[in-house]
Design a protein around this motif. Structure first.
Motif: not given
Length: 578
Positions: A89-97
């Motif tokens: 349902t969702k693919i994310t990256q925390p800040t630019l980690e």
């Protein structure tokens, strides 16, 4: 290029576009630290490779499948149980980690809708794949990290998941001018290093790029910059990261000759010395770059023994050549002794007994010279002594002249083999070079071992005008191309006075266009010791004028009439035949 936060952002954006709302159809664990997910999406089936290898952590879409073990590992079985048919349902990256979160919905055993997270951390030797519940509690991970292994964070079932903030870095996507200036001013480091140690996701290459785009030397310390220059640097910094914010990525690979030098999710202006090849997908970039890099590394490793043999023989031959050259130089005085002997015979009749020298007119130069004499010997014996020295040096000169030419030929031959090793792209290429070195006596043939059947073939290119061009990968192929494959009217190309491949252009009995001459010359420059140079002199001549001297080493030819041209060594745009 480090697998930095910008590269991960590019991957996350691509995965969002390609995999969001896709259903996980298959989960495999080909290696102990690797997952291969097969995902059904509205645009067709996709495969996602995730590797938490300490030496080469990766995540990218791939078309290739991998053989899995007969019995699935425990982590793989756990994922199959929980998210075997889950929906992403969702693919994310925390800040630019260097972290990607996959939010996955699935039905539990009671048919209730549940949410889980699969977290991929691409952090060098600390890389991991972690499976969590909706509350952020770790269910399991592909690598367990205990308190004995890390004092910063445990990665074990039942422990809470969090991102350890050990570097206290700023987020480059939200940093203000004031914070930017304050952070840099505190660091007594070169500007480039200050940038990549202060901001999340910034690698040394990106830091160098920002300095280059700003027109500021990366070795200057931030405290030496005025407020106006720092503001200019901040402006360039935010412009660069605006592309990351808006997911305007332009994946590229930079090549140094045929070798992939580096890759990037955004173009690098300070890499202008390399050949750039753009791609539509960061996954394609990663798959191409690492497969090419691995292939080149593998061939170099396999050729290490042959390189050692060639390098050792070259060093010996060069030392031998230097010694012979010094000995040959010592023979230059031979003609002087001949003149001394002649002049003693001519003028020695009036010498007083016990004379230590003779003043005489050298009728070759019309100048007076002084000839040292042995006072205990007669003029006749002194003359004989000089003639004996002359004859000895003359014999030495004649013998050394032949030996030094043979040594020079050995050096030239070994340098050509070293160039062939640089050109080699497969194990078959190396096998043919080894066979050549064995025939030449540099590698000992194993007892009763038959010659191997060689499958290596020359490079085959098609010119822009449709003519077939062939490039030998080694000396055996060079001889085969020139003296067995080519016809008398075909054209032959070679880098002037340097090791390199023979290039043959089949003319079909026609006159070649200028563009084909230039492309063949560029091939000869590229596949030579001059590869990478902007200007290489190339000799070219009809094949019928190229001869093989009797007893000549493989690849060695002579020609006495030829044309020449200066050309660059780039072969971009020259089509490799299927």
């Amino acid at each position: 290029m480090a697998f930095d936060g910008i590269t991960v952002a590019s991957i996350a954006a691509e995965l969002n576009e390609q995999l969001k709302e896709g259903r996980i159809a298959k989960i495999a664990q080909p290696e102990t630290d690797e997952l291969l997910l097969t995902i059904k999406t509205p645009n067709g089936q996709k495969r996602l490779m995730i590797s938490a290898s300490a030496s080469l952590p990766l995540i990218y879409l791939t078309a290739e499948n991998k053989i899995s073990p007969m019995t699935a590992p425990n982590f793989c079985m756990l994922l199959r149980k929980h998210i075997g048919s889950g929906r992403i349902t969702k693919i994310t990256q925390p800040t630019l980690e260097r972290i990607i979160h996959f939010e996955i919905e699935h039905l539990d055993e009671l048919g209730d809708l549940c949410r889980k997270e699969l977290i991929v951390e691409i952090m060098g030797k600390h890389s991991n794949i972690i499976f969590c519940d909706a509350n952020g509690t770790i269910i399991d991970s592909i690598k367990h990290v205990s308190a004995q292994m890390s004092s910063v964070r445990e990665v074990l079932p039942g422990r809470p998941y969090f991102i350890p903030d050990t570097m206290n870095k700023q987020d480059p996507l939200t940093v203000t001018l004031e914070d930017f200036t304050a952070v840099l001013s505190q660091k007594p480091l070169p500007l480039g290093k200050a940038l990549y140690t202060s901001f999340t996701g910034v690698s040394p290459v990106v830091a160098e790029e920002i300095c280059y785009l700003s027109g500021i030397e990366s070795g200057i310390t931030p405290k030496d910059l005025s407020p106006d220059i720092l503001q200019h640097l901040y402006t360039q910094f935010t412009i660069y990261f605006e592309a990351v914010k808006t997911s305007r990525f332009s994946p590229v690979i930079y090549y140094d000759g045929k070798e992939p030098k580096d890759f990037s999710a955004l173009p690098l202006a300070h890499f202008s010395q390399y050949t750039v090849k753009p791609y539509d997908s960061i996954s394609t970039v990663l798959a191409t770059y690492y497969s090419s890099k691995n292939a080149i590394t593998r061939i170099r490793q396999k050729s290490a023994d042959l390189r050692h043999v060639v390098q050792t023989a070259l060093e010996r031959a060069r030392k031998k050549y230097d010694l012979q050259a010094r000995q040959l130089k010592d023979t230059e005085k031979r003609d002087k002794y001949k003149v001394y002997g002649e002049l003693i015979n001519t003028y020695g009749y009036n010498l007083e007994k016990g004379a230590k020298q003779l003043e005489a007119l050298n009728y070759y130069t019309d100048k007076m010279i002084t000839i040292p004499l042995d006072s205990t010997k007669t003029p006749l014996d002194n003359s004989k002594k000089y003639f004996d020295k002359y004859n000895k040096l003359k014999r030495t000169y004649e013998a050394l002249s032949q030996l030094i030419q043979e040594t020079a030929d050995d050096i030239s031959y070994l340098e050509s083999v070293a160039t062939a090793l640089d050109i080699a792209q497969s194990e078959d290429d190396l096998a043919q070079i080894k066979e050549e070195l064995t025939d030449a006596g540099y590698v000992r043939r194993k007892f009763m071992k038959k010659k191997v059947k060689i499958k290596s073939k020359p490079f085959h290119y098609i010119s822009s005008d449709g003519y077939h061009m062939y490039v030998g990968k080694n000396n055996l192929q060079n001889d085969e191309l020139t003296f067995h494959f080519a016809d008398g009217g075909d054209w032959w190309f070679h880098a002037k006075q340097m090791p390199g491949s023979h290039v043959i252009v089949k003319t079909r009995g026609e006159e070649l266009p200028d563009r084909t001459f230039e492309e063949a010359a560029r091939l000869a420059a590229h596949y030579s010791k001059g590869c990478g140079s902007e200007k290489v002199e190339i000799d070219y001549v009809e094949k019928k004028h190229v001869k093989k001297p009797g007893g000549g080493k493989p690849g060695f030819v002579v020609y006495y009439t030829n044309y020449s041209m200066m050309i660059d060594s780039s072969i971009d745009g020259i089509a490799l035949a299927e």
